[in-house]
Design an enzyme around this catalytic site. Sequence first.
Site, PDB file in Angstrom:
ATOM      1  N   GLU A 177     -20.886 -32.800   3.934  1.00 46.86           N
ATOM      2  CA  GLU A 177     -21.618 -31.861   4.771  1.00 46.86           C
ATOM      3  C   GLU A 177     -23.062 -32.299   4.992  1.00 46.86           C
ATOM      4  OE1 GLU A 177     -20.062 -27.496   3.764  1.00 46.86           O
ATOM      5  OE2 GLU A 177     -20.246 -28.740   1.974  1.00 46.86           O
TER       6      GLU A 177
ATOM      7  N   ARG B 297     -28.754 -26.129   5.948  1.00 45.56           N
ATOM      8  CA  ARG B 297     -27.464 -25.464   6.113  1.00 45.56           C
ATOM      9  C   ARG B 297     -27.708 -23.963   6.066  1.00 45.56           C
ATOM     10  NH1 ARG B 297     -23.566 -23.717   1.882  1.00 45.56           N
ATOM     11  NH2 ARG B 297     -21.608 -23.217   2.939  1.00 45.56           N
TER      12      ARG B 297
ATOM     13  N   ARG C 206     -14.337 -14.040  -5.246  1.00 48.31           N
ATOM     14  CA  ARG C 206     -14.110 -13.162  -4.096  1.00 48.31           C
ATOM     15  C   ARG C 206     -12.624 -12.882  -3.955  1.00 48.31           C
ATOM     16  NH1 ARG C 206     -17.213 -16.901   0.133  1.00 48.31           N
ATOM     17  NH2 ARG C 206     -18.845 -17.548  -1.308  1.00 48.31           N
TER      18      ARG C 206
ATOM     19  N   HIS D  44     -17.693 -22.421   6.529  1.00 45.54           N
ATOM     20  CA  HIS D  44     -17.370 -23.804   6.147  1.00 45.54           C
ATOM     21  C   HIS D  44     -17.194 -24.696   7.374  1.00 45.54           C
ATOM     22  CE1 HIS D  44     -15.581 -22.061   2.196  1.00 45.54           C
ATOM     23  NE2 HIS D  44     -16.812 -22.490   1.972  1.00 45.54           N
TER      24      HIS D  44
ATOM     25  N   ASN E 187     -29.641 -27.847   1.160  1.00 39.70           N
ATOM     26  CA  ASN E 187     -28.480 -26.972   1.033  1.00 39.70           C
ATOM     27  C   ASN E 187     -28.763 -26.016  -0.118  1.00 39.70           C
ATOM     28  OD1 ASN E 187     -25.963 -25.768   0.849  1.00 39.70           O
ATOM     29  ND2 ASN E 187     -24.818 -27.690   0.949  1.00 39.70           N
TER      30      ASN E 187
END
Length: 394
Positions: free
Chosen positions: A383, A95, A244, A183, A7
Amino acid sequence: MKILVVNVGSSSHKLSLFDLKGEELADPLWKGSLDWGRGQKSRFFSIQRQKEEKITRSLEAKDLQEGLRCLIKSLWSGPTQVIEGLSEIERIGHRVVHGGALFQQPVRVNAEVKAHIRQLIPLAPLHNPANLEGIELMEKFFPEAVQIAVFDTAFHTSMPDVVKTYPLPYSWKEKGVQRYGFHGISHQYCAERIASFLGREASSLKIINCHLGNGASLCAISKGKSQDTTMGLTPLEGLMMGSRCGSIDPGILLYAMREQGMSPQELDHILNFESGLKGITGSSDMREILAKNSERAQLALQMYIYRLKAFIGAYMASLGGIDVLSFTGGVGENAAYIRSGACRGLSCFGIQIDEQKNLNCQPDQDISAEGASIRTLVIHTQEEWKIAQACRLL
């Protein structure tokens, strides 16, 4: 089957080694992370074997490739050894944030797949370049292993066209301008974990899952499939995030270009790196902001919560009611103040939490108040395990 999950972020690489024999949730045999930072003094790596104490050391490597090589060697040498050699690792799962409309399932990496990931860099400039770099480095280190890309956008391909399509000239959609969402690996894992936790079939549940970290998104899930999500063509849309902006009036961008002479590159940097919590407080770290007692910190927190609640309400309406509201991610799992604020005032819809459970919760946990008609859960997203499972099943 031994599977290494990679990742990659803009300045960090996280690796986890799994030995999967079935579909049961399994802890990694070994976890390693490499933080490349912005300067020599901020570079370090950490290694943890199973549930032993984590080892953290400064990194002396001259470049990223050398640093990763040092980290990977600890798999089969030294006090953190868990395998005899690199040949034991059969598959490596990566990922990848943006897969566009093409990649709807995990795929074996080849030259064509890498070319498509490269073409999507303009839609995920913070992530896809790093993801691609991670793939190419692992190909060098493990030339015999099967490299597999698992896409964050794949879970959202089930969204209906009415959700995917922006109210722009239809010719833009034909060129790929649509909502993709992100996500997805986390949202899918949480949907499956919630069903297991409650002893229900995923097909019987309506869920709003809140993945709240430095990047943040909500997902409306019905019958185990994504119906809507707050991120869009890029990971910039939707909730207020660490750095963001989330959804804003697009006219603001036209104003900035026309009246202030800003270039697209300047706007890109401001929207991705200098907005959100950081834009209001100067910090993108929710822990720092929660610890502050300043006017701007309070403003940022209330803005964050207000926007979160607004999307929860919208998704409750679009799903026609829900069974579960869940929180996950670094903020979602650890910030009791945010969970409390997001749920406050929603008792009229059946959402009510036990504040004592919320304050002391350890994921995975039900923090619903007694008698609440909607279950509120805190779920630890996994994940890496989900990516490993995808690699095993491919």
